[in-house]
Every structure is written in C-alpha cells, then in structure tokens.
Scaffold this motif. Structure first.
Motif, PDB file in Angstrom:
ATOM      1  N   SER A 124       0.833  -1.203   0.000  1.00 36.30           N
ATOM      2  CA  SER A 124       0.000   0.000   0.000  1.00 36.30           C
ATOM      3  C   SER A 124       0.870   1.256   0.000  1.00 36.30           C
ATOM      4  O   SER A 124       0.627   2.200  -0.751  1.00 36.30           O
ATOM      5  CB  SER A 124      -0.924  -0.022   1.226  1.00 36.30           C
ATOM      6  OG  SER A 124      -1.717   1.134   1.256  1.00 36.30           O
ATOM      7  N   VAL A 125       1.920   1.260   0.861  1.00 37.88           N
ATOM      8  CA  VAL A 125       2.828   2.411   0.923  1.00 37.88           C
ATOM      9  C   VAL A 125       3.538   2.579  -0.427  1.00 37.88           C
ATOM     10  O   VAL A 125       3.599   3.681  -0.979  1.00 37.88           O
ATOM     11  CB  VAL A 125       3.868   2.249   2.060  1.00 37.88           C
ATOM     12  CG1 VAL A 125       4.929   3.349   1.995  1.00 37.88           C
ATOM     13  CG2 VAL A 125       3.181   2.258   3.427  1.00 37.88           C
ATOM     14  N   GLN A 126       4.030   1.473  -0.970  1.00 38.42           N
ATOM     15  CA  GLN A 126       4.782   1.576  -2.234  1.00 38.42           C
ATOM     16  C   GLN A 126       3.913   2.068  -3.382  1.00 38.42           C
ATOM     17  O   GLN A 126       4.377   2.819  -4.234  1.00 38.42           O
ATOM     18  CB  GLN A 126       5.408   0.226  -2.592  1.00 38.42           C
ATOM     19  CG  GLN A 126       6.800   0.100  -2.003  1.00 38.42           C
ATOM     20  CD  GLN A 126       7.403  -1.277  -2.195  1.00 38.42           C
ATOM     21  OE1 GLN A 126       6.694  -2.227  -2.538  1.00 38.42           O
ATOM     22  NE2 GLN A 126       8.697  -1.374  -1.964  1.00 38.42           N
ATOM     23  N   GLU A 127       2.646   1.684  -3.374  1.00 38.67           N
ATOM     24  CA  GLU A 127       1.782   2.108  -4.469  1.00 38.67           C
ATOM     25  C   GLU A 127       1.676   3.635  -4.528  1.00 38.67           C
ATOM     26  O   GLU A 127       1.659   4.227  -5.597  1.00 38.67           O
ATOM     27  CB  GLU A 127       0.372   1.507  -4.301  1.00 38.67           C
ATOM     28  CG  GLU A 127      -0.452   1.557  -5.585  1.00 38.67           C
ATOM     29  CD  GLU A 127      -1.872   2.029  -5.378  1.00 38.67           C
ATOM     30  OE1 GLU A 127      -2.458   2.578  -6.325  1.00 38.67           O
ATOM     31  OE2 GLU A 127      -2.406   1.866  -4.256  1.00 38.67           O
ATOM     32  N   ILE A 128       1.636   4.270  -3.341  1.00 35.94           N
ATOM     33  CA  ILE A 128       1.503   5.729  -3.293  1.00 35.94           C
ATOM     34  C   ILE A 128       2.866   6.422  -3.331  1.00 35.94           C
ATOM     35  O   ILE A 128       3.077   7.373  -4.065  1.00 35.94           O
ATOM     36  CB  ILE A 128       0.754   6.159  -2.011  1.00 35.94           C
ATOM     37  CG1 ILE A 128      -0.661   5.574  -2.006  1.00 35.94           C
ATOM     38  CG2 ILE A 128       0.715   7.674  -1.885  1.00 35.94           C
ATOM     39  CD1 ILE A 128      -1.350   5.643  -0.652  1.00 35.94           C
ATOM     40  N   HIS A 148      12.399   0.836  -0.324  1.00 34.07           N
ATOM     41  CA  HIS A 148      12.404   0.260   1.023  1.00 34.07           C
ATOM     42  C   HIS A 148      11.370   0.945   1.908  1.00 34.07           C
ATOM     43  O   HIS A 148      11.330   2.176   1.977  1.00 34.07           O
ATOM     44  CB  HIS A 148      13.789   0.394   1.664  1.00 34.07           C
ATOM     45  CG  HIS A 148      14.860  -0.283   0.869  1.00 34.07           C
ATOM     46  ND1 HIS A 148      15.106  -1.635   0.953  1.00 34.07           N
ATOM     47  CD2 HIS A 148      15.721   0.205  -0.054  1.00 34.07           C
ATOM     48  CE1 HIS A 148      16.084  -1.959   0.116  1.00 34.07           C
ATOM     49  NE2 HIS A 148      16.482  -0.863  -0.503  1.00 34.07           N
ATOM     50  N   VAL A 149      10.563   0.148   2.578  1.00 37.49           N
ATOM     51  CA  VAL A 149       9.527   0.675   3.472  1.00 37.49           C
ATOM     52  C   VAL A 149       9.799   0.097   4.860  1.00 37.49           C
ATOM     53  O   VAL A 149       9.739  -1.115   5.060  1.00 37.49           O
ATOM     54  CB  VAL A 149       8.119   0.262   3.000  1.00 37.49           C
ATOM     55  CG1 VAL A 149       7.057   0.802   3.949  1.00 37.49           C
ATOM     56  CG2 VAL A 149       7.857   0.750   1.575  1.00 37.49           C
ATOM     57  N   ILE A 150      10.134   0.990   5.797  1.00 40.09           N
ATOM     58  CA  ILE A 150      10.533   0.562   7.137  1.00 40.09           C
ATOM     59  C   ILE A 150       9.490   1.044   8.146  1.00 40.09           C
ATOM     60  O   ILE A 150       9.362   2.251   8.371  1.00 40.09           O
ATOM     61  CB  ILE A 150      11.932   1.135   7.469  1.00 40.09           C
ATOM     62  CG1 ILE A 150      12.945   0.631   6.423  1.00 40.09           C
ATOM     63  CG2 ILE A 150      12.357   0.775   8.882  1.00 40.09           C
ATOM     64  CD1 ILE A 150      14.308   1.285   6.524  1.00 40.09           C
ATOM     65  N   THR A 160      13.140   4.807   1.795  1.00 37.59           N
ATOM     66  CA  THR A 160      14.302   5.248   1.039  1.00 37.59           C
ATOM     67  C   THR A 160      14.448   4.345  -0.175  1.00 37.59           C
ATOM     68  O   THR A 160      14.004   3.198  -0.158  1.00 37.59           O
ATOM     69  CB  THR A 160      15.589   5.217   1.891  1.00 37.59           C
ATOM     70  OG1 THR A 160      16.683   5.627   1.080  1.00 37.59           O
ATOM     71  CG2 THR A 160      15.883   3.832   2.446  1.00 37.59           C
ATOM     72  N   SER A 161      15.079   4.888  -1.202  1.00 37.58           N
ATOM     73  CA  SER A 161      15.365   4.051  -2.360  1.00 37.58           C
ATOM     74  C   SER A 161      16.826   3.621  -2.356  1.00 37.58           C
ATOM     75  O   SER A 161      17.280   2.962  -3.277  1.00 37.58           O
ATOM     76  CB  SER A 161      15.028   4.816  -3.647  1.00 37.58           C
ATOM     77  OG  SER A 161      13.625   4.961  -3.727  1.00 37.58           O
ATOM     78  N   ASP A 162      17.565   3.985  -1.302  1.00 39.97           N
ATOM     79  CA  ASP A 162      19.002   3.707  -1.223  1.00 39.97           C
ATOM     80  C   ASP A 162      19.243   2.403  -0.437  1.00 39.97           C
ATOM     81  O   ASP A 162      18.926   2.317   0.746  1.00 39.97           O
ATOM     82  CB  ASP A 162      19.664   4.907  -0.523  1.00 39.97           C
ATOM     83  CG  ASP A 162      21.172   4.795  -0.451  1.00 39.97           C
ATOM     84  OD1 ASP A 162      21.693   3.706  -0.108  1.00 39.97           O
ATOM     85  OD2 ASP A 162      21.845   5.814  -0.715  1.00 39.97           O
ATOM     86  N   ASP A 163      19.810   1.389  -1.105  1.00 37.72           N
ATOM     87  CA  ASP A 163      19.995   0.071  -0.482  1.00 37.72           C
ATOM     88  C   ASP A 163      20.922   0.125   0.740  1.00 37.72           C
ATOM     89  O   ASP A 163      20.673  -0.528   1.748  1.00 37.72           O
ATOM     90  CB  ASP A 163      20.601  -0.926  -1.489  1.00 37.72           C
ATOM     91  CG  ASP A 163      19.648  -1.206  -2.647  1.00 37.72           C
ATOM     92  OD1 ASP A 163      18.427  -1.025  -2.476  1.00 37.72           O
ATOM     93  OD2 ASP A 163      20.143  -1.599  -3.727  1.00 37.72           O
ATOM     94  N   VAL A 164      22.016   0.881   0.632  1.00 36.46           N
ATOM     95  CA  VAL A 164      22.997   0.924   1.725  1.00 36.46           C
ATOM     96  C   VAL A 164      22.381   1.589   2.961  1.00 36.46           C
ATOM     97  O   VAL A 164      22.474   1.077   4.077  1.00 36.46           O
ATOM     98  CB  VAL A 164      24.273   1.676   1.276  1.00 36.46           C
ATOM     99  CG1 VAL A 164      25.269   1.794   2.426  1.00 36.46           C
ATOM    100  CG2 VAL A 164      24.903   0.958   0.084  1.00 36.46           C
TER     101      VAL A 164
END
Ligand SMILES: *Cc1c(COP(=O)(O)O)cnc(C)c1O
Length: 457
Positions: free
Chosen positions: A84-88, A93-95, A270-274
């Motif tokens: 749900s978070v990613q859709e919007i 990454h959703v923490i 965040t979209s940053d993997d590290v």
C-alpha cells in the motif's frame, strides 16, 4: 452545490464527552500548571490539541485489523502495508516505525553527523529536536510570504529556492547530507507546498547530488491543495498527484497518525539500499524487527487502509471545507488567523490577538488557556514556549481530528473563540516556573504574571 458541509460518513459508535463548569476549569488549569498538556483529557470538551493519532477509523480499517497477522517475522500484514505504501510513495524500502519521530531519529542518526546542516521549509518540533540531537543544525527556509500570518498566498509552505542555493553555497555541499520538505508545512500554519516548488527543490538537490526527503505526514491534504490551487492538476486524482510529488524525492518520513488515519504508526522510506540496511539495523536495536517496527500486525493493517482512504476525494473535500469554515468564520469577525486556512488546523495569531502580551510572556499559551477557561476547548501553542526566543510567531493551533467532530462541534468552537475575542484585553501573560532541556513545551510549568481576572473578582 449545496452550502452545508455534509460529513461523508455516518456514525456507528459514539464516545461521550463531558461538560465542566467554569470554577472547575479554573481549578483544573491551576492543577495543570497552566500547561494544557498536563490536563486530564476527560476534563476537555472539544480536544483540538492535535490531529495526531486522534482520528476515527473506518469500518474498513476495523475489518482489516481483524486480519492482522501477528507473526514476528514476514507477516502478511507487513506485505499489505508495504504494498500500500509503495503504491503511493514509490520508494524501494519501506521501514515501519511506531510513529513519525522514530523514523526521524533513525534517518538523522544514519545520515547526519555533528556540524551538518539540514534545510527544511519549516522543521516540525520533533524533527528539529532529532536533527539537533545528532549535533546537526536545522535551518528553516520557508518563503518570506510564509512568515507573514495575514498574507494570503496559495502555497505558503513553499521553500525559498534562492535561500536553499545560498545555504548550500555558504555551508558547502559536504555539510548538507539531505534536504527535507514538509508537506503540508505544519509549524508554518499547515500550508501546502506546490508541485512547482517540489520540482524546483528537487532540481537544486539533483544538481548538488543531495538526497531530498519528504516529511510526508499530511501528503494527502497537500495533494488536494495542489489539485484545487495549481494549474494543470484540476483533473488529476489526489493519488496521482501524491505519486508524482514523491517521484521527485529519494525517500520520506511519515507519521501515520496524521494522513495515515491511524491511531499509531509511521514509516521511513528510502530508495538507497545501503542506507536502508543501516536504518534497519538501528530499527532492530530500538523499534523492532523490520517487518513490524514496533507496531502490531493489526496496526500495519490500519495504516495500509488508512493512507488510501486519506486520498479519497469526498473525504478530502469535506476535511478541507470544514477547516476553512472554522477559519473563515472567526476571521470574518476580526480574529487574526494565519491566512489562508490550512489543511488540518486553524492557527490564530496570538501576538495580534493579544498585542498587550509580549512574546516573553507567552501570548500563545495565554490564549490557549483562555479558550479552555471559557469553553473547555483544548488547543496548543506553537511559538515561544515551543521554540524559545527563536520563535518568529506566536500561534495557537486548533487542530481538527479527522472524521471526529461534526459541524455543530465546530459551530461551538467558533462561539467560544468569539467570546474570548470580545474580552481579549483582560487576558494576562504567563511566566515559566519549570522547563526541561528538550521539547520543553510538553512538561513546562507556568504561572500567571497577575492573578487572572476571574479569580480576582
Ligand atoms: C507529527 C509530525 C511529526 C512527528 O510524528 P509523530 O508521529 O508525532 O512522532 C513530524 N513531522 C510533522 C510535520 C508532524 O506533523
């Protein structure tokens, strides 16, 4: 269009509220050291202290909560929450966190160090405190119009692009680990940020290779203001607008207690993997495993449904109209408010309301206390008590909980504010008798500089 605001819901469960008498309220104020945070909520008739975690959940949210999967790791509820978070929001990454400030603490602990500088349109109080706690400096760069309460401007939450460029030039890019943009700008009057400004801030950030993070607490209300005030967005849905806005950034912090329509919860994206790995490591240390982050599975379900409901157009139309109704009504009688009315709250300009009370005697606190004294209404000061001498305004915020109060409650609030306006000259300032080193407004104790008129007589 009919002029009456009709709540787009009906009430299935009711919660009684209680009247108190004026002598009781005088006694209660004394016992609370003239700090409305220290009042028992039972003694408040209409509670406009905050719109945070105070909303009413829908039947769909309650139904989803029954589907809560309380597994420690890899729960179904987390998957629904993440999707749900990613859709919007669109970030990789959703923490989950227990509320917004936990997301802030983790973000700034990972991204900032002593001597760093974080620009924002206006830092919310917990945001500023978390930046300063890691030894960094919090700079507020809202446009000059955003600092003039009575001035009307459709996007008073915008960031001053030239000031952002100057700050990066003078401090040096290495000292600016991220830029934050608060939508809507809570401490600046609940004012929205335009898509044009989001794009301009994003362009400056991209040019200097600085990540842009949103403080997204009221993203749905901000999206609705863009829809109704910015050219080119009239026919887009609030969800499409939110999706576009977030694509200009690299991540966000979110308190799901606002436009998540939940009573608890938040997240960090965040979209940053590290960075995400470092953030999850910190999360495990203090919040919990990354698939629950200090929340129950049922809380994740409530948020997953809530962030979608907050974008429904009929809900947003009612919400923004109801807030504006309160603001426009008192303003038409001369009460000085931050113009135009914000999304989640009306902010009364206490320095203009009580010109005889200097900022050092906390005009915002004095006015908030008087609204309680007069009618059992609880509001909150955003000014000298909250921010110290650095405060540029002394405001009293009347925050409207989501889907909680009806039109007649709001009419009562108008009546009480106008009654206090009539006798404003009698309202006295206060002085501090106790303060904590951080976020002092929550626990401060105060005393009237002179005995209140009602006690003297
Ligand atoms: C409420 C809020 C926060 C903090 O969230 P909590 O859930 O109260 O910890 C951060 N920023 C803004 C703009 C807020 O309104």
């Amino acid at each position: 269009m009919p002029r009456t605001i009709v709540e787009p819901f009906r009430i299935k469960s009711v919660e009684p509220i209680r009247w108190t008498t004026r002598p009781q309220r005088e006694q209660l104020l004394r016992a609370a050291y003239y700090n409305l945070f220290l009042l028992p909520a039972d003694d408040v008739l209409i509670d406009l202290l905050t719109d945070s975690g105070t909303g009413a959940m829908s039947t769909h949210q309650w139904a989803a909560m029954m589907e809560g999967d309380e597994s420690y790791a890899g729960s179904r509820s987390f998957e629904r929450f993440r999707d749900s978070v990613q859709e919007i929001f669109g970030y990789k990454h959703v923490i989950p966190t227990h509320q917004g400030r936990a997301a802030e603490r983790i973000l700034f602990s990972v991204m900032c160090k002593k001597g760093d500088v974080v620009p924002n349109n206006t830092h919310f109080d917990t945001t500023r405190a978390n930046v300063e706690f890691v030894g960094a400096e919090a700079h507020d760069l809202v446009i000059p119009e955003g600092r003039q309460p009575s001035l009307k401007h459709p996007f008073k939450g915008n960031m001053d692009i030239a000031a952002l460029e100057t700050l990066i030039q003078t401090m040096g890019r290495e000292r600016v680990p991220l830029v934050m943009l608060t939508v809507t700008n809570n401490s600046g009057g609940g004012q929205p940020v335009s898509m044009e400004n989001v794009k301009a801030v994003s362009a400056v950030c991209r040019k200097h290779r600085i990540p842009l993070y949103f403080d997204a607490c009221r993203f749905a209300e901000n999206s609705y203001f863009i829809k109704t005030r910015e050219r080119g967005y009239e026919s887009k849905t609030p969800k499409e607008i939110a999706q576009e806005m977030f694509c200009y950034g690299d991540g966000c912090t979110m308190s799901a207690k606002k436009d998540g329509l939940a009573n608890i919860g938040g997240f960090l994206c965040t979209s940053d993997d590290v960075l995400a790995q470092q953030e999850k490591n910190l999360l495990i240390l203090t919040e919990g495993y990354p698939t629950y982050g200090g929340l129950a599975g049922r809380d994740l379900e409530a948020v997953a449904v809530g962030i979608q409901e907050a974008l429904h157009e009929d809900y947003l139309e009612y919400r923004i109209a109801s807030t504006a109704y309160l603001g426009n009504h008192i303003a038409s009688h001369g009460v000085p408010i931050v113009q135009p009315p914000g999304g989640h709250a009306i902010y009364i300009d206490a320095r203009a309301f009580l010109p005889h009370v200097p900022p050092g005697l906390f005009p915002g606190v004095a006015l908030a206390n008087e609204l309680y004294h007069e009618g059992g209404i609880r509001s909150v000061e955003i000014g000298t008590l909250m921010f110290g001498a650095a405060a540029k305004m002394d405001l009293v915020r009347l925050a409207i909980p989501r889907r909680v109060y009806t039109q007649s409650h709001i009419d009562y609030v108008v009546e009480i504010i106008l009654a206090v306006w009539e006798k404003r000259e009698q309202v006295q300032g206060l002085r501090l008798s106790y303060e904590a080193p951080f976020l002092r407004h929550f626990t401060a104790r105060l005393e009237p500089v002179a005995a209140p008129a009602a006690v003297r007589t």
